[in-house]
Design a protein around this motif. Structure first.
Motif, short mmCIF file in Angstrom:
data_model
loop_
_atom_site.label_atom_id
_atom_site.label_comp_id
_atom_site.label_asym_id
_atom_site.label_seq_id
_atom_site.Cartn_x
_atom_site.Cartn_y
_atom_site.Cartn_z
N PHE A 539 4.68 15.07 57.06
CA PHE A 539 4.00 14.45 55.93
C PHE A 539 2.49 14.38 56.20
CE2 PHE A 539 8.27 12.48 55.57
CZ PHE A 539 8.55 12.82 54.26
N PRO A 540 1.69 14.35 55.13
CA PRO A 540 0.25 14.10 55.34
C PRO A 540 0.04 12.83 56.14
CG PRO A 540 0.69 14.74 53.07
CD PRO A 540 2.03 14.56 53.72
N SER A 541 -0.90 12.85 57.07
CA SER A 541 -1.05 11.77 58.05
C SER A 541 -1.32 10.42 57.41
CB SER A 541 -2.16 12.11 59.05
OG SER A 541 -3.40 12.30 58.37
N GLU A 542 -1.97 10.39 56.25
CA GLU A 542 -2.29 9.12 55.60
C GLU A 542 -1.22 8.67 54.62
OE1 GLU A 542 -4.88 7.16 56.47
OE2 GLU A 542 -5.03 8.69 58.03
N SER A 543 -0.13 9.42 54.50
CA SER A 543 0.92 9.06 53.55
C SER A 543 1.77 7.91 54.08
CB SER A 543 1.82 10.27 53.27
OG SER A 543 2.57 10.61 54.43
N THR A 544 2.43 7.22 53.15
CA THR A 544 3.30 6.10 53.52
C THR A 544 4.44 6.56 54.41
OG1 THR A 544 2.77 5.00 51.43
CG2 THR A 544 4.73 4.24 52.60
N ALA A 545 5.04 7.70 54.09
CA ALA A 545 6.16 8.20 54.89
C ALA A 545 5.73 8.50 56.31
CB ALA A 545 6.77 9.44 54.24
N TYR A 603 15.21 4.37 54.58
CA TYR A 603 14.57 4.28 53.27
C TYR A 603 14.97 3.03 52.48
CZ TYR A 603 13.37 9.07 54.39
OH TYR A 603 12.88 10.19 55.02
N VAL A 604 15.76 2.14 53.11
CA VAL A 604 16.15 0.89 52.47
C VAL A 604 15.09 -0.17 52.76
CG1 VAL A 604 17.96 -0.86 52.28
CG2 VAL A 604 18.58 1.51 52.81
N SER A 605 14.70 -0.90 51.74
CA SER A 605 13.69 -1.94 51.92
C SER A 605 14.39 -3.19 52.46
CB SER A 605 13.01 -2.26 50.58
OG SER A 605 11.75 -2.85 50.75
N VAL A 606 14.13 -3.50 53.74
CA VAL A 606 14.75 -4.64 54.41
C VAL A 606 13.67 -5.52 55.02
CG1 VAL A 606 16.90 -3.40 54.87
CG2 VAL A 606 15.06 -3.36 56.57
N LYS A 607 14.08 -6.63 55.58
CA LYS A 607 13.14 -7.55 56.21
C LYS A 607 12.35 -6.84 57.30
CE LYS A 607 13.00 -12.00 58.64
NZ LYS A 607 13.81 -13.10 59.24
N ASN A 608 11.04 -7.02 57.27
CA ASN A 608 10.10 -6.42 58.22
C ASN A 608 9.93 -4.91 58.05
OD1 ASN A 608 9.69 -8.95 59.43
ND2 ASN A 608 11.41 -8.62 60.85
N ARG A 609 10.60 -4.33 57.04
CA ARG A 609 10.44 -2.90 56.77
C ARG A 609 10.44 -2.63 55.27
NH1 ARG A 609 10.77 1.46 60.01
NH2 ARG A 609 11.80 2.64 58.37
N ALA A 610 9.68 -3.43 54.52
CA ALA A 610 9.58 -3.20 53.08
C ALA A 610 8.89 -1.86 52.82
CB ALA A 610 8.82 -4.33 52.41
N VAL A 611 9.31 -1.18 51.78
CA VAL A 611 8.79 0.15 51.46
C VAL A 611 7.64 0.02 50.46
CG1 VAL A 611 9.33 2.41 50.47
CG2 VAL A 611 11.05 1.20 51.85
N LEU A 612 6.47 0.50 50.85
CA LEU A 612 5.31 0.49 49.97
C LEU A 612 5.37 1.69 49.03
CD1 LEU A 612 2.55 -0.83 49.27
CD2 LEU A 612 1.51 0.75 50.92
N THR A 613 5.07 1.46 47.75
CA THR A 613 5.19 2.51 46.75
C THR A 613 3.82 2.96 46.24
OG1 THR A 613 5.31 0.97 44.88
CG2 THR A 613 7.37 1.50 46.01
N LEU A 614 3.85 4.06 45.49
CA LEU A 614 2.62 4.59 44.90
C LEU A 614 1.94 3.57 43.99
CD1 LEU A 614 3.25 8.33 43.91
CD2 LEU A 614 1.34 7.44 45.25
N GLU A 615 2.76 2.69 43.40
CA GLU A 615 2.22 1.66 42.51
C GLU A 615 1.55 0.53 43.27
OE1 GLU A 615 5.78 3.63 40.51
OE2 GLU A 615 5.20 2.98 42.51
N LYS A 616 1.46 0.67 44.61
CA LYS A 616 0.88 -0.33 45.50
C LYS A 616 1.68 -1.64 45.46
CE LYS A 616 -2.25 2.61 46.55
NZ LYS A 616 -2.07 3.39 47.81
N GLU A 641 5.10 9.88 49.53
CA GLU A 641 5.02 8.57 48.87
C GLU A 641 6.33 8.24 48.18
OE1 GLU A 641 2.57 6.77 49.60
OE2 GLU A 641 1.19 8.28 50.38
N PHE A 642 6.47 6.96 47.83
CA PHE A 642 7.70 6.46 47.21
C PHE A 642 7.39 5.84 45.86
CE2 PHE A 642 7.99 6.20 51.83
CZ PHE A 642 9.13 6.95 52.07
#
Length: 749
Positions: A539-545, A603-616, A641-642
């Motif tokens: 993935f691009p280095s600055e991407s969320t993934a 890819y599951v949003s869990v405690k301490n690992r929430a997934v940040l999305t394109l919508e910020k 991105e997600f």
């Protein structure tokens, strides 16, 4: 077959100049590109079926024109009949009828042509059925493995070209250019990836004319102004091999597909942690007052209230019936009842979409009631209703009043097949007419009807399952096309149909023990697994993934139109692959099941690992989004991105927890396989027991499910085996040692 090295210069994405030199098929070749001030060197070594090549290019001056370098493989005596392939992207060249249709597309056909109208796709990358010249140009991230190739049935010959996913910071490109007037086709690997003039884009058109899948979008790819003294180098592999049929072609591809790119998975979030998050979210956000679990959370949209099968309706309650004993179980049973009490018509069919008292159709006309059904939805639902019926009976709950309703749905499938000799993709549930036929969309009906025979002992169900299974094999599996599963891709190739077909043949073999179905299952697996990513995309280095250190290996591409990968199979656990191992003793199936199941929880949003999305915005606890973006099909800014939203992978994760064990132990074959995000080391292994050291090195408490098996006894594990597993609670960071016994482990220490 001839090889060439070429350089091209671009004005934006338009090729304005090109130099091309033929290179030797073995040994070292050099070429000077005067227009590009570079020296090219190609070194090729051949050993049996494999050709290994290395390309080195050095630039003596800085280029003022953005440019690119390509290795080209030209095939002579080319025929349109050759089966062109790019994993997860192109199947038989995607040579369907192509129509420019806005999304979501529903391509209505004339009634008298419902069974004869050739398959249709939207304007996705494809080779033409009519024109002499056509091309497909892809980026490495458009495919589950960076590779392209073809199968020539007349010559019984397969050829595959593999390349790296990137060189330096530039993604590679893969092109297929067909010129039937010259009887040639050129398969090329290029750096950087430049789709010339046009590319595929899915979204709002710039002119405001609508939202379209559109392979004629102006390309935003650019060449590179190589600098003085700059050197680039990349390898490629070519395989040229004999194959008696497409099945052997696919099997060969799957055996060599890691020759250039691979990946690995790490332990991050255990199955139970992900399952518990989704289960908790379902209790808060997915239970409707009418008494059923919804498939989405934004209920102002009817399609997020209830949709049968496909994205989860009547399937999202199954894990709760297996695992829970309190509120979630009660609600899951209520969902089972609600579907059969409220959504079934007099002929036995169940509405495709339901919301607040209105039964909608599947032709994307949600402003009014409708009777059009994506039949795959009812096929999914029948399969799961039968499993749920069996489970409820095992728990001592009387479902006699619902058996007749489920039989009525099974009878409807039999009636439809007897009328048409196929069951089609879309039907009218009031008139029982096939509106659009000729796809493998409803392939899981084979599994459902086979299971109906097991449950109800009526031969009509088995006969229809077998006849339908043979129909799908002759017309789809043997042709290398499994298509039309999702309701909004017309008849494009897709992963859902492939895995549904695998489920069908595995269930038929489990029911009948007839070798034919096992053969078909093994062949279908080879097609299905081409939709699974076999490597970790950079993935691009600055991407969320990238920042999450997400692994793509094991994720599953959706279809040839919706070009994203996703967490898991839509919408199955893949336990049919576990059964395929049990029937064959081939551990390769377990390896692929590990990749698919293990990849989901990251890819599951869990405690301490929430997934940040394109919508910020962060995905809420228990949410999973379907996008794992390695392609720029929705724009380059979306890669890595997600998107925000609750999607069907939540159902897949729940099914994975319920049906894929953390640890699988097969005493018949001496196999111990860990699927979960834990480590399991066998310290002693005897015929009657193993001593297992289990480590939970994640930051989450979990429950480890252990399935003890003897695969020599095929009937030992069928459906609803969750209760037979050992369930061992473990704290975060805990290590335990346990004896697990062949008798089922009930005596484990």
């Amino acid at each position: 077959m001839k090889f060439y090295l070429s350089c091209s210069g671009y004005e934006r994405s338009i090729n304005i100049k090109k130099q091309r030199y033929e290179v030797a098929s073995s040994g070292n070749s050099k070429a000077w590109f005067s227009d590009f001030f570079c020296q090219g060197n190609v070194d090729i070594k051949t050993e049996k079926e494999q050709i290994c090549g290395r390309i080195d290019v050095s630039f003596s001056q800085t280029l003022s024109t953005p440019s690119g370098v390509a290795f080209e493989m030209e095939i002579e005596d080319w025929s349109r009949e050759n089966y062109v392939f790019a994993p997860g992207a192109v199947y038989n060249g995607n040579r369907f009828n192509c129509k420019v249709l806005a999304y979501p597309p529903y391509n209505a056909v004339e009634k008298e042509k419902a069974l004869t109208e050739p398959g249709t796709i939207t304007n996705i990358p494809h080779l033409s059925k009519e024109e002499n010249y056509s091309k497909i140009q892809l980026r490495s991230g458009d495919m589950t493995t960076p590779a392209i190739g073809f199968y020539d049935e007349n010559k019984k010959l397969g050829i595959l070209l593999f390349g790296p996913q990137e060189v330096g910071e530039d993604y590679t490109g893969f092109s297929i250019i067909e010129n039937l007037e010259h009887k040639t086709a050129v398969f090329s690997l290029s750096l950087p990836a430049v789709r010339e003039e046009v590319k595929y884009f899915f979204g709002e058109r710039r002119d405001g004319s609508g939202f379209y899948p559109d392979a004629r979008t102006l390309s935003d790819d650019l060449g590179k102004c190589f600098e003085e003294g700059e050197k680039i180098a990349f390898d490629f592999h070519i395989y040229q091999f004999e194959a008696e049929n497409l099945s052997q072609f696919y099997s060969y591809f799957n055996n060599v597909r890691n020759c250039m790119e691979t990946g690995r998975l790490t332990n991050v979030v255990p199955f139970y942690t992900a399952y518990k998050a989704i289960k908790d979210k379902y209790q808060v956000e997915n239970f409707m007052e009418e008494g059923y679990y919804s498939v989405g959370t934004v209920w102002k949209f009817p399609q997020q209230c209830f949709q049968a099968g496909w994205i989860g309706g009547g399937m999202n309650n199954y894990a709760f019936l297996l695992e829970d004993k309190e509120e979630a179980f009660t609600r899951a049973y209520s969902t089972f009842q609600f579907i059969l009490n409220n959504l079934q018509n007099e002929k036995g069919w169940i509405s495709g979409i339901y919301a607040r008292g209105i039964h909608y159709g599947d032709a994307f006309e949600l402003g009014k009631p409708g009777s059009i059904l994506l039949l795959r939805k009812n096929a999914d639902l029948l399969f799961f209703l039968l499993k749920e019926m069996m489970l409820l009976e095992e728990k001592g709950i009387s479902v006699d009043s619902y058996k007749e309703k489920i039989e009525k749905l099974a009878d409807a499938f039999v009636r439809l097949f007897n009328k048409y000799g196929q069951i089609g993709q879309f039907i009218d549930i009031n008139t029982e007419e096939i509106l659009i036929g000729n796809s493998a969309s409803s392939a899981i009906a084979v599994a459902a009807l086979s299971l109906a025979f097991h449950c109800f002992k009526a031969n009509k169900y088995l006969k229809t399952a077998e006849d339908l299974g043979e129909y799908y094999y002759v017309n789809y599996v043997s042709q290398g096309i499994l298509n039309g599963g999702p309701g909004e891709i017309c008849q494009a190739p897709d992963s859902e149909s492939a895995f549904a077909m695998l489920e069908g043949y595995v269930q038929l073999y489990e029911t009948t023990k007839e070798p034919r179905w096992l053969k078909y299952a093994k062949e279908t697996f080879e097609i299905a697994i081409t939709w699974v990513m076999s490597y970790d995309f950079h993935f691009p280095s600055e991407s969320t993934a990238s920042k999450r250190k997400a692994h793509t290996i094991g994720t599953v591409f959706a279809n040839a139109q919706n070009k994203h990968s996703a967490p898991g199979i839509c919408t199955l656990s893949g336990n049919c692959i576990l059964k395929l191992y049990r029937f064959t003793k081939d551990s390769r199936y377990l390896d692929w099941l590990f990749l698919i199941s293990h990849s989901i929880t990251q890819y599951v949003s869990v405690k301490n690992r929430a997934v940040l999305t394109l919508e910020k915005l962060f995905l809420p606890y228990g949410y999973v989004n379907e996008r794992v973006q390695t392609s720029d099909w929705e724009g380059k800014e979306t890669i890595g991105e997600f998107l925000y939203g609750s999607n069907w992978p939540e159902v897949t994760m729940m099914l994975t927890f319920a049906e894929i064990p953390s640890v699988y132990i097969d005493f018949s074959n001496g196999i111990v396989k860990c699927f979960d995000h834990i480590a399991c080391h066998i310290k002693e292994q005897e015929k009657t027991y193993v001593l297992a050291e289990i480590c939970n090195n994640t930051q989450y408490d979990t429950i480890v499910n252990i399935l003890v098996d003897e695969s020599d006894y095929i009937d030992k594990i069928k459906h609803n085996y969750y209760s037979t597993m050992l369930h061992i609670p473990m704290k975060a960071g805990e290590k335990i040692t346990k004896y697990i016994y062949r008798d089922g482990g009930k005596n484990c220490d």
